[in-house]
Structures are given as C-alpha cells and as structure tokens.
Design an enzyme around this catalytic site. Structure first.
Site, PDB file in Angstrom:
ATOM      1  N   GLU A   1      40.901  46.001  39.065  1.00 25.46           N
ATOM      2  CA  GLU A   1      41.148  45.763  40.484  1.00 25.46           C
ATOM      3  C   GLU A   1      42.598  45.379  40.679  1.00 25.46           C
ATOM      4  OE1 GLU A   1      38.556  43.169  42.644  1.00 25.46           O
ATOM      5  OE2 GLU A   1      36.721  44.112  41.885  1.00 25.46           O
TER       6      GLU A   1
ATOM      7  N   GLU B   1      33.210  39.693  37.625  1.00 29.48           N
ATOM      8  CA  GLU B   1      34.054  38.507  37.797  1.00 29.48           C
ATOM      9  C   GLU B   1      33.298  37.198  37.531  1.00 29.48           C
ATOM     10  OE1 GLU B   1      35.788  38.892  41.734  1.00 29.48           O
ATOM     11  OE2 GLU B   1      37.475  40.003  40.919  1.00 29.48           O
TER      12      GLU B   1
END
Length: 832
Positions: free
Chosen positions: A249, A180
């Site tokens: 995710e 991320e």
C-alpha cells in the site's frame, strides 16, 4: 486472411499469454513468473466501489498507465450479508472482475483478508459475526476462526473453480491473508500471536499454488511474505532475506472524513516515494488507491468517511485521469521498466555523494550493464552532481533521477512533463427546472412510544439493528406529579452515537451531532406536563469504526446512557433502567419510498419549484430528471441540503452531509512537494462542504425519466439541487526541453483552443501562465498546428520544433547541455 488481421490476432494472443502466469516464485530481487524475473507495478481498484459497467474502462486506463497488476480486497460483509447466504451479483461479481483483468493482459493480487479496514463499514465484517455468542474478532477465538476459515475457503474455492490462480493459468499471482494486524497485535497479547500463526497455517493449507503475503506483519511465519504499507517504504526490510521487498500500500493520497478538508498528495512526492523504493531494492509497488471510487449505500466506515473515496488517486472517483499524477507515474513506470532486467539480475552498490545525495548503481552480473538512481533527499537544497564520464546532473531537492546506462537521464521525479487537467462540472438542467414533491417521515408510532421490542436497559445500537439501518429509535415514558419541579427541566442524554434527534410529547426539542464521530452529551430544556410524558430519541450512526485494536467492541448508540431528567434544585430522574421500547429504521425505509414506483399508501405532496417548509427535518423529497446526454460522468449537486441519503432509480448513492463544512484554515494556493507527506499537507476545500457532489454511475440511469429521492434528516433546502456532468475544462502542460508534450481531452472531446503557448522561459502555473524573459515568437502557432481539432496531440519539445537552430534566449547565448537547469520549457494551456 489479411495481414493486418493476422497481426492483430498475434498481438491479442501475445497479450493473453502475458497473464497466463503459470508458476510464481521469488527471491530477494524479483518475482519470478513463468521463469521471467519481474518487478511489478500494481494498483488498488475495489470492485464494489464502481460498477461492472465501469470496470473495463478503469482496467484499461490502469494498463495504459503502466501497471502490470490490479489488486483488490474481498468484502465479506457484501458477499455474506446473512450467514451462509451469499451474493456475488452485479458489482460484487469478483470472478468477472478478475476475468476482465486477465483479458486486459494484467496480473491480479487477491487480498482476502477477510478483515479489510479500507475505511469500509466495520472493516468489512458482517454484523451477524459480531452478534455471535462468545465470539471475539481477530484473535485466537475458535468461533471467529471457524467463520473466517469458512469464508476464506469459500472465496478460494470459487477462484479455483474459475481458474483464477496463476498456477491454473489465471491472473492471480499473490494472495493476502489478514490485513495490518501487526499494527495492533500488541493489545491482543499471546492470543494475537497464536492467531497470526493459525492464519498462516490456514492459508497455506488452501494450496493455491501462488505465494501468500501479510502486510504490516513483521513476524509473519515463513513462507508467508511480510510487506509494507505507508507513504514511504524505502527503508523497509522483509523478515526473511530471501523474500522480495514489497510495498503493498503506497498511500497515493488519503481518504477524507466529513468535516475535513480535501487531502492531496503531489505527483512529485508520489513519484519520489516509488523511485526511492526501487532505488533501495523494491520488487513490487502497489498504489493504494489507483482508483478509489464511491462508497455507495452505507458502505463508508470511519465513522464519518465521505461517500467519495477519491483518495487523490491516478484515476478519480468517476474513472477520469487525474492529471498530472496519472501521466507522471506512467512516465516513471516506463523509466524504471527500462532497467527491469538489470534490477532483477544485479549487484547493488550505494555511494554517498554528500549533502544527502546518493548514487545507487545496479550492475548486471552477467552482462555488466548498469542502471542508476541518483537521489537527493534534502528538503530544500538542490544539487548539481558531476559523475565525470557519466555526465553532470541537476537534481532538485526531494527528488530522484533515473539514469539509463547510468549516463542518460530518462526521468526525474520533480520534473513533471505530463499535462494538468482541470475538471469542471456542468449543469444539464438548472435547479429551477426541477419540481419536487415531498412527504414527511411517518412518526406517529415512535412519537407515541410504540416500538417493536422492549427492554429495561439502553441497548447498544449495532447489537440490535444488526446494522440494517443507520437509525434506531429509543422510547420511554415518565410520570410527573409535581410540574413545579419539572416544567422547566433538562433532558440529558449521554450517547456514543454520532447524531441524536430528541422529541418530548411529540414535539421536537433538539438535534445534535458529534463533530468528529465520537460520543457526546446532549442537553435541552424541556417542559414536562402532569401525568405521562413520552420521550422519543432517534440515534443515528454515520459509518461504523473500521480500524484499531478491538474496534469491533466500540459501542454505538445510547448504550447504557445514562438518560436523565434534571429538574429544579438539580433533582434528577435517571431513566436508564426504565422500560424502553425500540424500533429499527425509518418507516420510509420499510415502505421503500426510495423506489422508482410510489409506495402503497404514501401520499407525495406536489409543488412548484418552491420547496416545502424550508428547513423541515425528517422529510422525503422526490423529483424526476432526464439523463444528461453524452458519456461524461454524472453527479448530483446536493448544495443546500443538510444530512441524509440519496437514491437514483432505487440505487442508494450514499450518505450525504453537505452542511458539514471543513475548517476555514489549513489550505494554501500552492503545494510544496518537498519533505515527507502527511494528510494535512496540500489541502484544499477550506470553508466548503466536505462533499457536495455525489456520483451517479451511468448504468444507474434510464434513457428517459429518472427518479431522484432524498431523505432529509437535518432540514436542508433542495431548491439548488441539480444534475451535472463532469468533464475536462482546461488542460495544461509545462514540458522541459527534450521531453514529450502530450495533451488529451476525455470523453471524445477535441482541443478547441490554445489559450496560451510559450516556448522559452515561461512563468506561472496552469491558469496563470505568462511569458517569461524570452520566448520563441511562433510558440502558439506551432502548438495550434499540432493540436487544434484533435482529441490528443503531442510532439517532442526541441528548439528545432520551433525553428531555432542555434543558441536561444535573449542574446542567443544559451545552449542545451541536458545536464543543468537552464533548459528551455514549453508551457501550454488549452480548452477541450
């Protein structure tokens, strides 16, 4: 050799072969594993958040829930707590974890990071890394890059030696580098961009033989595959048209912080997110989390992330099925898998039917077989859709219908047919039976200002503690000549810590904490004497930050202060540059008061069930208990305590803070799944402790006597502390005609009573079902015959099952079309 044994052997070999992946390639429509075109359902299970003894059961339940793969991070801080000193034992044995995944016939996804975020303390970075001179984390810094490469190579080599990569016949089909970074890269400038390119080159040079991925990294260099993390990723498009569309995710719920309500994400919206993703070309969906688990010890980050990392996942903190979510997603996986060959070998067309309804048709290029998704993304308007020769369908608002052959409804995300389980906690021993002994935290040295290190400045806490403890003592002295000015002074402390305890001349003058884990100003009236006055401050952290740009530079403790004394007429003494003495940790930690065996030189004061001096802070408590019988998960109910740590048989089960209570506002008895999810939606727990029950894995327990030790920092009362088990109480199902009723108990228990059963038009919800406008008179007896005395039961819900062979309803005029909302339904409530 018996034929049954031979069949079992063949099945075992077939399962083993299913995860011996071999070559892994891809295109925009599929992951191609050993030449087979696949879509993949995966789930996150973090090995340190459970125990090695729990892994097989969790993995099997993930497989039973329809997963193809299990994903986990690798946790750098746990594996290399001291530079070049590694730990891969116990629940840190990731090799064993992946081997168990393979033995279960599943694939695996290895997210090395090694930055993990994960609401984990300091994002998974070891603190020695932070303290290396000249280092900057997650940027184009040679010191950091060298350490990151050394650790990444260490993990890759261990995986290679264990033959874990698919290219070696192992289960790992994908690996991730970084995590991320794209969300925060803008604040790292050109150095951040250079770092991303270096990460890709470093990863590719590892030669693991399977694809690498980067999540939330739109500029991921080729051939790294960029992926999406969010609640919804249906509109995500990879940066390379040849890359598969991956949802690494899918936030199946959300984590909880101390002081917050309990977040929930409905089964309906979770399934909607997945179905929309595959409707729009998805190839891999990974649930974050599938089993959240427990932040044992000091691993929770945030700050203020709770010890429980349940995440409203399909498997709860203890490994129980979270129903109806687990079952509803299982049914979704089965429905989508019906079209796997078509979805991965097809041409897709989308047809706008108006009113936010879309029909997506996948047509196999060779066989011309079809598979369809019919979605209604309106938030409050249901739809009746006529597809002519392919039938008519009722599609509720914010739902997706899956059509096998484009003409048979096999699943709708808003129609939940799986059971609901209401879990209950039961006392094994009444709190009154627990006898406590106690001892105060020894503070003679710190109250006298005697530390281990001196400095003429207020140090940053993690720099000095190296995160070995939550606790850091700051001590100094000040000489006072004129008491008329200072006998009613104010002690002012500007702190970036989370909690502060203050003492002046050995007397406690106050305690304060930040509501949300930010810094605060502490002010208390103090009376200073003539001569030397000793000021002792205890700064406490509650998990270090784990996310954000430059999060590693966020200061903790009384870093820089200032610390001031304000006297009459606002006369001020700034103590910030005084000579300060420091001490890391508690004396009780150093003496290991939490161990099962008494520490040398420690006198535990024994008493009856009446606790000592209720409300006394800085106190250690110890009690003994017998392990609850059976196999149900065990928890310690810490109701009535304040803040501190708990240990069972020397195992740190985490930070506790039951006195931190959630807001009384923001909860509702109902949850409308329609519309985009946010963490404030569908909350529970208003006005209650953010966490009251703390998981004690069975493997932590002895068969006979067990030791529970508490360090009570704030001043709670242990009289109501009890050891409990978590078990299935009430189970319910609300099943549409034509669907399968499935009821099951957990932990070997059987269905003992059918409290309610009605086939027809029942109303209400689990715990409040009632008979509607019509029901089959034999509803209860039919269910009782199928279910009483069984651990699990089930049958296809049809009108014939209840002896109805013609129309049904009050006037027997309703008939089953399969395409409208007038189908009969079966509601059942039972106890285990």
């Amino acid at each position: 050799m018996s034929s049954s044994w031979f069949k079992t052997l063949l099945l075992s070999l077939a399962l083993l072969g299913s995860c011996l992946a071999g070559e892994v390639t891809y295109d925009s429509k599929a992951l191609i594993i050993n030449g087979e075109r696949r879509i993949i359902f995966s789930g996150s299970v973090h090995y340190p958040r459970s125990t090695a003894e729990m892994w097989p059961d969790i993995i099997q339940k993930a497989k039973d829930g329809g997963l193809d793969a299990i994903e986990t991070y690798i946790f750098w801080d746990r594996h290399e707590p001291v530079r070049r000193q590694y730990d891969f034992s116990g629940n840190l044995d990731f090799i064993k974890f992946f081997k168990l995944i393979q033995e279960a016939g599943l694939y695996a996804i290895l997210r090395i990071g090694p930055y993990v975020c994960a609401e984990w303390n300091y994002g998974g970075f070891p603190m020695w890394l932070h303290n290396m001179p000249g280092i900057e984390l997650r940027t184009n810094n040679p010191i950091y890059k060298n350490e990151m490469q050394v650790f990444t190579t260490k993990i890759v080599n261990m995986a290679k030696e264990a033959n874990l990569f698919a290219s070696q016949g192992g289960p790992v089909i994908l690996a991730q580098i970084e995590n991320e970074f794209g969300n925060v890269m803008w604040n790292y400038g050109d150095a951040g961009k250079a770092y991303v390119k270096w990460c890709a080159q470093m990863a590719l040079a590892q030669n693991i033989g399977v694809p690498w991925i980067m999540c939330q990294q739109s500029d991921a260099p080729q051939p790294i595959i960029n992926t999406c993390n969010n609640y919804y990723c249906d509109d995500f498009t990879p940066n390379n048209p040849k890359s598969p569309k991956m949802f690494t995710e899918n936030w199946i719920g959300w984590f909880q912080k101390l002081g917050e309500r309990v977040p929930h994400r409905s089964a309906e919206d979770s399934a909607f997110s997945v179905a929309r993703f595959f409707q729009k070309g998805g190839v891999l969906n990974n649930y974050y989390m599938y089993h959240g688990g427990t932040n044992f010890g000091r691993t929770s980050g945030g700050p203020y992330v709770t010890t429980s990392y349940e995440y409203d996942a399909p498997l709860d903190e203890y490994g129980n099925l979270n129903q109806p979510k687990w079952g509803h997603l299982k049914n979704l996986h089965e429905a989508i898998k019906l079209g796997e060959k078509i979805l991965t070998n097809s041409t897709r067309t989308d047809r706008d039917l108006g009113n936010q309804v879309t029909l997506t048709t996948y047509t196999n290029n060779a066989t011309k077989e079809r598979f369809c998704f019919l979605s209604n993304v309106a938030e409050n308007k249901d739809a009746k859709i006529d597809l002519q020769q392919d039938g008519s369908y009722y599609v509720p608002a914010w739902s997706v219908t899956i059509l096998e052959g484009c003409s048979k409804e096999v699943f709708n995300t808003a129609k939940v047919n799986s059971q609901t389980s209401i879990m209950v906690k039961k006392n094994d021993d009444e709190p009154s039976k627990i006898t406590w002994s106690w001892t105060p935290e020894a503070m003679k040295d710190t109250l006298k200002g005697q530390g281990e290190f001196n400095a003429h400045q207020l140090l940053e806490q993690k720099d000095f503690t190296v995160d070995a403890s939550d606790y850091l003592w700051y001590m100094t002295s000040v000489d006072i000549n004129d008491t008329s000015i200072w006998n009613n002074a104010t002690l002012r402390v500007i702190t970036k810590g989370h909690t502060l305890h203050a003492y002046v001349n050995k007397k406690r003058v106050g305690y304060q904490f930040s509501q949300w884990g930010n810094g605060f100003t502490f002010e208390r009236n103090v009376s200073l004497k003539k001569g030397t006055n000793i000021i002792t401050l205890l700064s406490v952290t509650v998990g270090l930050p784990n996310y954000g740009d430059w999060f590693d530079k966020i200061k903790t403790g009384i870093a820089g202060g200032p610390v001031q004394l304000v006297g009459k007429n606002n006369g001020t003494i700034d103590l910030s540059n005084n000579l300060w003495s420091y001490k890391v940790g508690l004396n009780g930690e150093k003496k290991r008061l939490y161990d099962s065996q008494p520490g040398l030189g420690v006198s535990w004061r024994k008493g009856s069930s009446k606790p000592p001096r209720v409300g006394r802070p800085m106190t250690w408590y110890k009690a003994y208990f017998n392990a609850p019988s059976g196999t149900d998960p065990v928890v310690v109910d810490l109701q009535g305590l304040g803040k501190g740590f708990a240990w069972v048989n020397g195992h740190n089960i985490g930070r506790y803070w039951p006195s931190m209570v959630a807001s009384t506002n923001g909860c509702s008895g109902t949850c409308d799944y329609r519309g985009k999810y946010r963490k404030e939606k569908c909350n529970t727990g208003c006005g209650n402790p953010s966490q009251r029950w703390y998981h004690v894995p069975r493997s932590f327990l002895n068969k006979d006597k067990n030791t529970l030790v508490l360090f009570e920092e704030e001043g709670g009362n242990p009289k109501n502390v009890s050891v409990q088990t978590v078990t299935t109480g009430t189970i319910c199902a609300h099943v549409y005609e034509g669907a399968l009723l499935e009821l099951s108990c957990q932990g070997g228990k059987v269905i003992s009573e059918i409290q309610f059963a009605s086939f027809g038009y029942p109303e209400g919800a689990c715990g409040s079902f009632k008979i509607g406008s019509w029901q089959a008179t034999n509803s209860k007896s039919v269910v009782e015959a199928a279910c009483i005395g069984r651990e699990r039961c089930g049958f296809l819900v049809t009108k014939e099952a209840f002896g109805i062979n013609d129309g049904y309803g009050p006037n027997k005029t309703k008939t089953i079309t399969g395409n409208d909302n007038d189908l009969g339904r079966l509601a059942v409530q039972a106890t285990c």
